[in-house]
Design a protein around this motif. Structure first.
Motif, PDB file in Angstrom:
ATOM      1  N   PRO A  66       0.805  -1.223   0.000  1.00 28.24           N
ATOM      2  CA  PRO A  66       0.000   0.000   0.000  1.00 28.24           C
ATOM      3  C   PRO A  66       0.841   1.279   0.000  1.00 28.24           C
ATOM      4  CG  PRO A  66      -0.834  -1.558   1.623  1.00 28.24           C
ATOM      5  CD  PRO A  66       0.489  -2.079   1.177  1.00 28.24           C
ATOM      6  N   ILE A  67       2.075   1.193   0.465  1.00 28.89           N
ATOM      7  CA  ILE A  67       2.959   2.361   0.481  1.00 28.89           C
ATOM      8  C   ILE A  67       3.648   2.536  -0.872  1.00 28.89           C
ATOM      9  CG2 ILE A  67       5.015   3.370   1.557  1.00 28.89           C
ATOM     10  CD1 ILE A  67       4.316   1.813   4.087  1.00 28.89           C
ATOM     11  N   LEU A  68       4.136   1.429  -1.440  1.00 28.51           N
ATOM     12  CA  LEU A  68       4.944   1.510  -2.651  1.00 28.51           C
ATOM     13  C   LEU A  68       4.119   1.579  -3.933  1.00 28.51           C
ATOM     14  CD1 LEU A  68       7.720  -1.104  -1.743  1.00 28.51           C
ATOM     15  CD2 LEU A  68       7.920   1.388  -1.740  1.00 28.51           C
ATOM     16  N   ASP A  69       3.026   0.821  -3.983  1.00 29.52           N
ATOM     17  CA  ASP A  69       2.296   0.707  -5.248  1.00 29.52           C
ATOM     18  C   ASP A  69       1.815   2.047  -5.812  1.00 29.52           C
ATOM     19  OD1 ASP A  69       1.102  -1.495  -7.106  1.00 29.52           O
ATOM     20  OD2 ASP A  69      -0.537  -0.069  -6.792  1.00 29.52           O
ATOM     21  N   PRO A  70       1.302   2.977  -4.994  1.00 25.83           N
ATOM     22  CA  PRO A  70       0.858   4.257  -5.575  1.00 25.83           C
ATOM     23  C   PRO A  70       1.978   5.074  -6.199  1.00 25.83           C
ATOM     24  CG  PRO A  70      -0.131   3.921  -3.406  1.00 25.83           C
ATOM     25  CD  PRO A  70       0.925   2.877  -3.562  1.00 25.83           C
ATOM     26  N   THR A  71       3.229   4.734  -5.895  1.00 27.84           N
ATOM     27  CA  THR A  71       4.349   5.502  -6.458  1.00 27.84           C
ATOM     28  C   THR A  71       4.789   4.955  -7.809  1.00 27.84           C
ATOM     29  OG1 THR A  71       6.119   4.144  -5.458  1.00 27.84           O
ATOM     30  CG2 THR A  71       5.154   5.879  -4.090  1.00 27.84           C
ATOM     31  N   PHE A  72       4.282   3.800  -8.231  1.00 20.56           N
ATOM     32  CA  PHE A  72       4.718   3.203  -9.486  1.00 20.56           C
ATOM     33  C   PHE A  72       4.029   3.865 -10.680  1.00 20.56           C
ATOM     34  CE2 PHE A  72       5.391  -0.984  -7.007  1.00 20.56           C
ATOM     35  CZ  PHE A  72       6.650  -0.567  -6.617  1.00 20.56           C
ATOM     36  N   SER A  73       4.625   3.667 -11.838  1.00 15.81           N
ATOM     37  CA  SER A  73       4.107   4.237 -13.083  1.00 15.81           C
ATOM     38  C   SER A  73       2.746   3.658 -13.441  1.00 15.81           C
ATOM     39  CB  SER A  73       5.097   3.958 -14.217  1.00 15.81           C
ATOM     40  OG  SER A  73       4.514   4.220 -15.477  1.00 15.81           O
ATOM     41  N   GLU A  74       1.910   4.487 -14.053  1.00 14.93           N
ATOM     42  CA  GLU A  74       0.610   4.021 -14.539  1.00 14.93           C
ATOM     43  C   GLU A  74       0.754   3.043 -15.701  1.00 14.93           C
ATOM     44  OE1 GLU A  74      -2.641   4.618 -13.505  1.00 14.93           O
ATOM     45  OE2 GLU A  74      -1.523   5.244 -11.745  1.00 14.93           O
ATOM     46  N   HIS A  75       1.944   2.991 -16.294  1.00 12.30           N
ATOM     47  CA  HIS A  75       2.175   2.095 -17.425  1.00 12.30           C
ATOM     48  C   HIS A  75       2.687   0.732 -16.996  1.00 12.30           C
ATOM     49  CE1 HIS A  75       1.700   5.377 -20.412  1.00 12.30           C
ATOM     50  NE2 HIS A  75       2.194   6.115 -19.437  1.00 12.30           N
ATOM     51  N   SER A  76       2.798   0.497 -15.693  1.00 14.50           N
ATOM     52  CA  SER A  76       3.254  -0.777 -15.158  1.00 14.50           C
ATOM     53  C   SER A  76       2.041  -1.600 -14.729  1.00 14.50           C
ATOM     54  CB  SER A  76       4.182  -0.539 -13.955  1.00 14.50           C
ATOM     55  OG  SER A  76       4.413  -1.732 -13.245  1.00 14.50           O
ATOM     56  N   TYR A  77       1.947  -2.839 -15.203  1.00 13.40           N
ATOM     57  CA  TYR A  77       0.757  -3.661 -14.972  1.00 13.40           C
ATOM     58  C   TYR A  77       1.034  -4.958 -14.228  1.00 13.40           C
ATOM     59  CZ  TYR A  77      -1.339  -0.493 -18.353  1.00 13.40           C
ATOM     60  OH  TYR A  77      -1.795   0.635 -19.002  1.00 13.40           O
ATOM     61  N   GLY A  78       2.280  -5.369 -14.103  1.00  7.73           N
ATOM     62  CA  GLY A  78       2.588  -6.673 -13.532  1.00  7.73           C
ATOM     63  C   GLY A  78       2.622  -6.691 -12.019  1.00  7.73           C
ATOM     64  N   PHE A  79       1.963  -7.684 -11.411  1.00 10.84           N
ATOM     65  CA  PHE A  79       2.021  -7.934  -9.972  1.00 10.84           C
ATOM     66  C   PHE A  79       1.571  -6.727  -9.154  1.00 10.84           C
ATOM     67  CE2 PHE A  79       5.745 -10.034 -12.044  1.00 10.84           C
ATOM     68  CZ  PHE A  79       5.197 -11.293 -12.122  1.00 10.84           C
ATOM     69  N   ARG A  80       0.497  -6.091  -9.585  1.00 12.72           N
ATOM     70  CA  ARG A  80      -0.023  -4.939  -8.859  1.00 12.72           C
ATOM     71  C   ARG A  80      -1.504  -5.134  -8.573  1.00 12.72           C
ATOM     72  NH1 ARG A  80       1.518   0.609 -11.603  1.00 12.72           N
ATOM     73  NH2 ARG A  80       0.668   1.279  -9.595  1.00 12.72           N
ATOM     74  N   PRO A  81      -1.968  -4.719  -7.395  1.00 11.34           N
ATOM     75  CA  PRO A  81      -3.391  -4.877  -7.060  1.00 11.34           C
ATOM     76  C   PRO A  81      -4.287  -4.157  -8.059  1.00 11.34           C
ATOM     77  CG  PRO A  81      -2.118  -4.189  -5.132  1.00 11.34           C
ATOM     78  CD  PRO A  81      -1.209  -4.063  -6.308  1.00 11.34           C
ATOM     79  N   GLY A  82      -5.326  -4.829  -8.510  1.00 11.60           N
ATOM     80  CA  GLY A  82      -6.267  -4.208  -9.430  1.00 11.60           C
ATOM     81  C   GLY A  82      -5.772  -4.086 -10.849  1.00 11.60           C
ATOM     82  N   ARG A  97      -3.713  -6.248 -14.246  1.00 11.31           N
ATOM     83  CA  ARG A  97      -3.431  -7.584 -14.753  1.00 11.31           C
ATOM     84  C   ARG A  97      -2.932  -7.504 -16.186  1.00 11.31           C
ATOM     85  NH1 ARG A  97      -9.746  -9.617 -15.170  1.00 11.31           N
ATOM     86  NH2 ARG A  97     -10.533  -7.735 -16.162  1.00 11.31           N
ATOM     87  N   ALA A  98      -2.555  -8.640 -16.719  1.00  8.64           N
ATOM     88  CA  ALA A  98      -2.012  -8.683 -18.078  1.00  8.64           C
ATOM     89  C   ALA A  98      -3.013  -8.166 -19.098  1.00  8.64           C
ATOM     90  CB  ALA A  98      -1.597 -10.120 -18.410  1.00  8.64           C
ATOM     91  N   HIS A  99      -4.306  -8.437 -18.901  1.00  5.17           N
ATOM     92  CA  HIS A  99      -5.321  -7.972 -19.840  1.00  5.17           C
ATOM     93  C   HIS A  99      -5.291  -6.448 -19.990  1.00  5.17           C
ATOM     94  CE1 HIS A  99      -7.985 -11.816 -19.369  1.00  5.17           C
ATOM     95  NE2 HIS A  99      -6.898 -12.016 -20.076  1.00  5.17           N
ATOM     96  N   ASP A 100      -5.061  -5.737 -18.892  1.00  8.63           N
ATOM     97  CA  ASP A 100      -5.009  -4.276 -18.965  1.00  8.63           C
ATOM     98  C   ASP A 100      -3.847  -3.812 -19.837  1.00  8.63           C
ATOM     99  OD1 ASP A 100      -7.182  -4.045 -17.168  1.00  8.63           O
ATOM    100  OD2 ASP A 100      -5.825  -4.303 -15.475  1.00  8.63           O
TER     101      ASP A 100
END
Length: 455
Positions: free
Chosen positions: A141-157, A159-162
């Protein structure tokens, strides 16, 4: 004994309930998590103490149990570990807080890749998977909001389909050249010092940093010998995907700063541009950026090319009438699917039709769930008919002799000439199961058996 019973017997954390602060979602924790008692000799790590609260550990064990997985080097499965932790956990928790805990080496396992070669997995013990999962639930919950919007792997909400849908939208907008980058043995080449440095920039918690470093240095056991490593974060532990995103986010942010359209899933990144010249510039940029992280681009799998000749996460793109860009299953996954179906529907092996269908259902449903975005109904229909053809051949062979075939077909309502013709050529399973039996062993017949559909 269940993990819940084990947790009940762990030392009760005293104190009033508090609330964490920062980017993570609010989580009730004890005052021991908010204000660690330094006089007890712990490492003074608020995040680590929050990870070790009873409620967080219960959630972590529930996830570990749901993921199943094999035992680690200690040979203890999930149930055995739960019983072991009833007595061992107080000591382990104290070691974690003091910074003296040393995880077991991971057990080395290799699995074949679909396109050849092998992928190395490191299987931690169930205890270490529990600790990593508990830490993940606090850090994500601390790190995930700091990641790029273009990153889809292993993130809550996400997936590969996105990622596939994003790629399709970029191509539809006119970006028909892709910079397709694959990193060579990424999880084996992660530099520990660089990773820890990038983690420190985001997490100011000495206890967490120390524990993560300890897991990175835990080594791999192969044939009873522990191999120490100064690089790599073997896939198999709950923390590895999050740490991979921490490391690769630096490249994502630089691509964002330059205004590029891209999608990344783990170590697979596609950047979409309008010309080959622009693509070559982006490829050179990516080589430099990954080089700073001591990562190497796999030149044999990476390319600057037309998007219509490449695949991304098992999908490829094609142009339909009217210029619409659509999705389909890439050639290699389609061949792999057919190969697996042939294995599952062999006419030898002595399996009943029920056993064949059970195994087939498990594989096909999982495959269909992943590739449901494919916009190729004709391909689905052809694959479905091919599967039923193979199943009809199995059914004929199970009936085996001419009299039995005749009797069964007549019982299913087959015209007498058809039943006689098939029975007279009773050992020509494949040929008889096609044209002559389509009107007898129908789709409804296989629906009753539980055969999954693709279309």
């Amino acid at each position: 004994m269940s993990m819940r019973q084990a947790m009940r017997q762990m030392p009760v954390q005293t104190g009033r309930a508090g609330v964490t602060r920062g980017e993570a979602a609010p989580m009730p924790v004890s005052d021991e998590a908010c204000c660690p008692r330094h006089e007890s000799g712990d490492a003074g790590s608020a995040l680590l103490a929050a990870a070790l609260t009873r409620e967080n550990l219960k959630r972590a064990f529930k996830r570990v149990r749901a993921n199943k997985g094999a035992a680690g080097v200690d040979g203890l499965d999930i149930g055995q570990t739960a019983r072991h932790l009833v007595t061992a956990w107080p000591v382990i928790r104290e070691q974690l807080l003091k910074g003296t805990y040393r995880p077991d080496p991971v057990r080395r396992v290799t699995i074949p890749k679909p396109d050849g070669g092998e992928r190395e997995l490191g299987i931690p013990t169930v205890t270490d998977r529990l600790i990593q999962q508990a830490l993940l639930q606090v850090l994500q919950p601390i790190l995930d909001p700091t990641f790029s919007e273009h990153s889809y792997g292993f993130r809550p909400g996400r997936r590969a389909h996105d990622a596939v849908l994003a790629a399709q939208s970029y191509v539809q907008s006119g970006r028909r050249i892709v910079v397709d980058v694959d990193l060579e043995k990424f999880f084996d080449r992660v530099n520990h010092d660089i990773l820890i440095d990038r983690l420190k920039r985001r997490i100011d918690d000495a206890g967490v940093i120390r524990l993560v470093r300890t897991y990175l240095n835990s080594g791999i056991m192969d044939d009873g010998v522990v191999q120490q490593r100064d690089q790599g974060t073997p896939q198999g532990g709950p923390l590895s995907p999050l740490l991979a995103n921490v490391l690769l986010d630096e490249v994502d942010k630089e691509l964002e700063r330059r205004g590029h359209c891209f999608a990344r899933y783990a170590d697979d990144a596609n950047v979409y541009v309008r010309s080959r010249r622009a693509g070559e510039r982006v490829m050179a940029l990516l080589r430099r950026l990954y080089g700073r992280l001591r990562l190497k681009v796999n030149e044999t799998k990476s390319a600057v090319a037309s998007v219509f000749g490449r695949k991304f996460l098992g999908y490829s793109l094609w142009v339909a009438a009217g210029g619409m860009v659509k999705r389909k299953v890439a050639a290699k996954p389609l061949l792999a699917f057919k190969h697996r179906i042939r294995e599952l529907t062999r006419r030898s092996g002595g399996r009943s039709m029920k056993e064949v269908v059970e195994r087939l259902r498990s594989y096909v449903q999982g495959w269909k769930a992943y590739f449901r975005l494919a916009q190729t109904p004709k391909v689905w229909r052809e694959l479905e008919e091919w599967m039923r053809h193979r199943l009809r051949a199995i059914q004929l062979k199970h009936w085996r002799r001419g009299p039995a075939i005749y009797r069964e077909l007549r019982g299913l309502g087959a015209p007498e000439p058809v039943a006689k013709q098939v029975a007279a050529n009773s050992r020509r399973w494949w040929r008889n199961s096609d044209r002559l039996l389509k009107s007898v062993l129908t789709i409804a017949y296989f629906d009753r058996l539980g055969v999954p559909r693709l279309s």
